[in-house]
Scaffold this motif. Structure first.
Motif, PDB file in Angstrom:
ATOM      1  N   ASP A 127     -35.575  43.972 -24.636  1.00  0.00           N
ATOM      2  CA  ASP A 127     -36.176  43.572 -25.914  1.00  0.00           C
ATOM      3  C   ASP A 127     -37.693  43.682 -25.811  1.00  0.00           C
ATOM      4  OD1 ASP A 127     -33.734  42.940 -27.189  1.00  0.00           O
ATOM      5  OD2 ASP A 127     -33.744  40.932 -26.293  1.00  0.00           O
ATOM      6  N   THR A 128     -38.297  44.342 -26.799  1.00  0.00           N
ATOM      7  CA  THR A 128     -39.752  44.500 -26.773  1.00  0.00           C
ATOM      8  C   THR A 128     -40.470  43.476 -27.642  1.00  0.00           C
ATOM      9  OG1 THR A 128     -39.618  46.190 -28.491  1.00  0.00           O
ATOM     10  CG2 THR A 128     -39.658  46.950 -26.193  1.00  0.00           C
ATOM     11  N   THR A 129     -39.769  42.951 -28.657  1.00  0.00           N
ATOM     12  CA  THR A 129     -40.349  41.906 -29.502  1.00  0.00           C
ATOM     13  C   THR A 129     -39.258  40.895 -29.838  1.00  0.00           C
ATOM     14  OG1 THR A 129     -39.832  42.945 -31.628  1.00  0.00           O
ATOM     15  CG2 THR A 129     -41.947  43.571 -30.593  1.00  0.00           C
ATOM     16  N   LEU A 130     -39.676  39.731 -30.270  1.00  0.00           N
ATOM     17  CA  LEU A 130     -38.713  38.702 -30.648  1.00  0.00           C
ATOM     18  C   LEU A 130     -37.911  39.114 -31.881  1.00  0.00           C
ATOM     19  CD1 LEU A 130     -40.912  35.540 -30.025  1.00  0.00           C
ATOM     20  CD2 LEU A 130     -39.024  36.389 -28.604  1.00  0.00           C
ATOM     21  N   ASP A 182     -37.199  42.135 -32.865  1.00  0.00           N
ATOM     22  CA  ASP A 182     -36.238  43.172 -32.459  1.00  0.00           C
ATOM     23  C   ASP A 182     -35.038  42.549 -31.752  1.00  0.00           C
ATOM     24  OD1 ASP A 182     -37.810  45.202 -33.528  1.00  0.00           O
ATOM     25  OD2 ASP A 182     -38.720  45.729 -31.604  1.00  0.00           O
ATOM     26  N   GLN A 238     -42.586  38.986 -40.814  1.00  0.00           N
ATOM     27  CA  GLN A 238     -42.808  39.353 -39.418  1.00  0.00           C
ATOM     28  C   GLN A 238     -42.949  38.125 -38.524  1.00  0.00           C
ATOM     29  OE1 GLN A 238     -42.712  42.639 -38.330  1.00  0.00           O
ATOM     30  NE2 GLN A 238     -41.943  42.877 -40.417  1.00  0.00           N
ATOM     31  N   THR A 239     -43.009  36.958 -39.126  1.00  0.00           N
ATOM     32  CA  THR A 239     -43.164  35.718 -38.355  1.00  0.00           C
ATOM     33  C   THR A 239     -41.899  34.874 -38.486  1.00  0.00           C
ATOM     34  OG1 THR A 239     -44.227  34.618 -40.219  1.00  0.00           O
ATOM     35  CG2 THR A 239     -45.678  35.669 -38.606  1.00  0.00           C
ATOM     36  N   TYR A 248     -35.736  34.304 -37.442  1.00  0.00           N
ATOM     37  CA  TYR A 248     -36.322  35.262 -38.382  1.00  0.00           C
ATOM     38  C   TYR A 248     -35.397  35.446 -39.570  1.00  0.00           C
ATOM     39  CZ  TYR A 248     -39.604  36.335 -34.706  1.00  0.00           C
ATOM     40  OH  TYR A 248     -40.598  36.233 -33.757  1.00  0.00           O
ATOM     41  N   ASN A 274     -39.434  49.499 -37.452  1.00  0.00           N
ATOM     42  CA  ASN A 274     -40.854  49.179 -37.331  1.00  0.00           C
ATOM     43  C   ASN A 274     -41.112  47.728 -37.647  1.00  0.00           C
ATOM     44  OD1 ASN A 274     -40.790  49.050 -40.102  1.00  0.00           O
ATOM     45  ND2 ASN A 274     -42.283  50.666 -40.458  1.00  0.00           N
ATOM     46  N   SER A 291     -41.609  45.383 -35.736  1.00  0.00           N
ATOM     47  CA  SER A 291     -42.623  44.797 -34.869  1.00  0.00           C
ATOM     48  C   SER A 291     -44.016  45.259 -35.264  1.00  0.00           C
ATOM     49  CB  SER A 291     -42.336  45.196 -33.424  1.00  0.00           C
ATOM     50  OG  SER A 291     -42.412  46.599 -33.284  1.00  0.00           O
ATOM     51  N   ARG A 308     -44.891  48.409 -35.233  1.00  0.00           N
ATOM     52  CA  ARG A 308     -45.140  49.664 -34.562  1.00  0.00           C
ATOM     53  C   ARG A 308     -44.280  50.742 -35.197  1.00  0.00           C
ATOM     54  NH1 ARG A 308     -43.030  48.832 -29.322  1.00  0.00           N
ATOM     55  NH2 ARG A 308     -41.782  47.269 -30.333  1.00  0.00           N
TER      56      ARG A 308
END
Length: 171
Positions: free
Chosen positions: A58-61, A63, A85-86, A113, A166, A168, A170
Motif C-alpha cells: 500500500d502506498t497511501t491510506l 489506496d 482525500q482526507t 475514507y 489517482n 492519492s 498522483r
C-alpha cells in the motif's frame, strides 16, 4: 505520536499495542435514498464497513481503503470514487486478542475514507474475512454500525471527478 517518535512501524499489524487500519464507507444514491455497503466480519460476527490492515504494498491510506473494499466485497474499484482525500472519521478502539493469529489485546487507530458510486455492486466476497456483503439504507446502517456511517454523507463530492487510480493525488 509516541510510536512515531520512537520510529515504530505503526502500519504493521504486528506492532503492539497499537497499529493503523483503514475503513471504506461506500455510498450509493443521493442523500434522500442513500445506501451504505456493509460487510459481516467473520472473526467478530458483527456488521462493519469494509476495511482492514495495511499491506506492505500500500502506498497511501486511501489506496489501502480501496484495496480492502475491493477485496472484501468484490466491488470493481474502477466504479468507486473518493468523496474526499482526507479521512471522514478517525477512531481509536480496543481489539480483543486473537490467539489464532498470535495477536494480544491491542488497539486500532482506524482511518475511514468516504467513497461514492453509481454502478458498483457486490461481487465475489473474501470468504476468509467476511461472511457477506450487502447494501443497507443509511438509517439501518447507522443502527448496525454506529455514528461513523453518517460521515460518509458529510463530504460534498462530484462523482467521477477523481478516479481511484489517482486518489492519492498522483497520476
Amino acid at each position: 505520536m509516541q510510536l512515531l517518535s520512537q520510529g515504530q512501524d505503526f502500519a504493521s499489524r504486528r506492532t503492539f499495542p497499537m497499529h493503523v487500519t483503514v475503513g471504506a464507507l461506500l455510498v450509493r444514491g443521493d442523500a434522500d435514498d442513500a445506501e451504505i455497503l456493509l460487510v459481516e466480519h467473520l472473526a467478530y460476527g458483527i456488521m462493519l464497513q469494509p476495511g482492514g490492515h495495511l499491506e506492505p504494498t500500500d502506498t497511501t491510506l486511501i489506496d489501502a481503503a480501496v484495496r480492502e473494499l475491493a477485496e472484501e466485497t468484490g466491488c470493481d474499484p474502477g466504479k468507486v470514487f473518493p468523496a474526499s482525500q482526507t479521512p471522514v472519521y478517525v477512531e481509536y478502539a480496543r481489539v480483543p486478542a486473537r490467539p489464532e493469529k498470535d495477536e494480544p489485546d491491542h488497539y486500532h487507530l482506524d482511518l475511514g475514507y468516504a467513497f461514492v458510486t453509481t454502478h458498483a455492486d457486490v461481487g465475489r466476497i473474501q470468504e476468509s474475512e467476511v461472511t457477506g456483503a450487502a447494501w443497507y439504507p443509511l438509517a439501518v446502517a447507522e443502527r448496525l454500525v454506529g455514528h461513523r456511517i453518517a460521515q460518509a454523507l458529510s463530504v460534498p463530492t462530484e462523482i467521477g471527478r477523481t478516479s481511484p487510480s489517482n486518489a492519492s493525488g498522483r497520476s
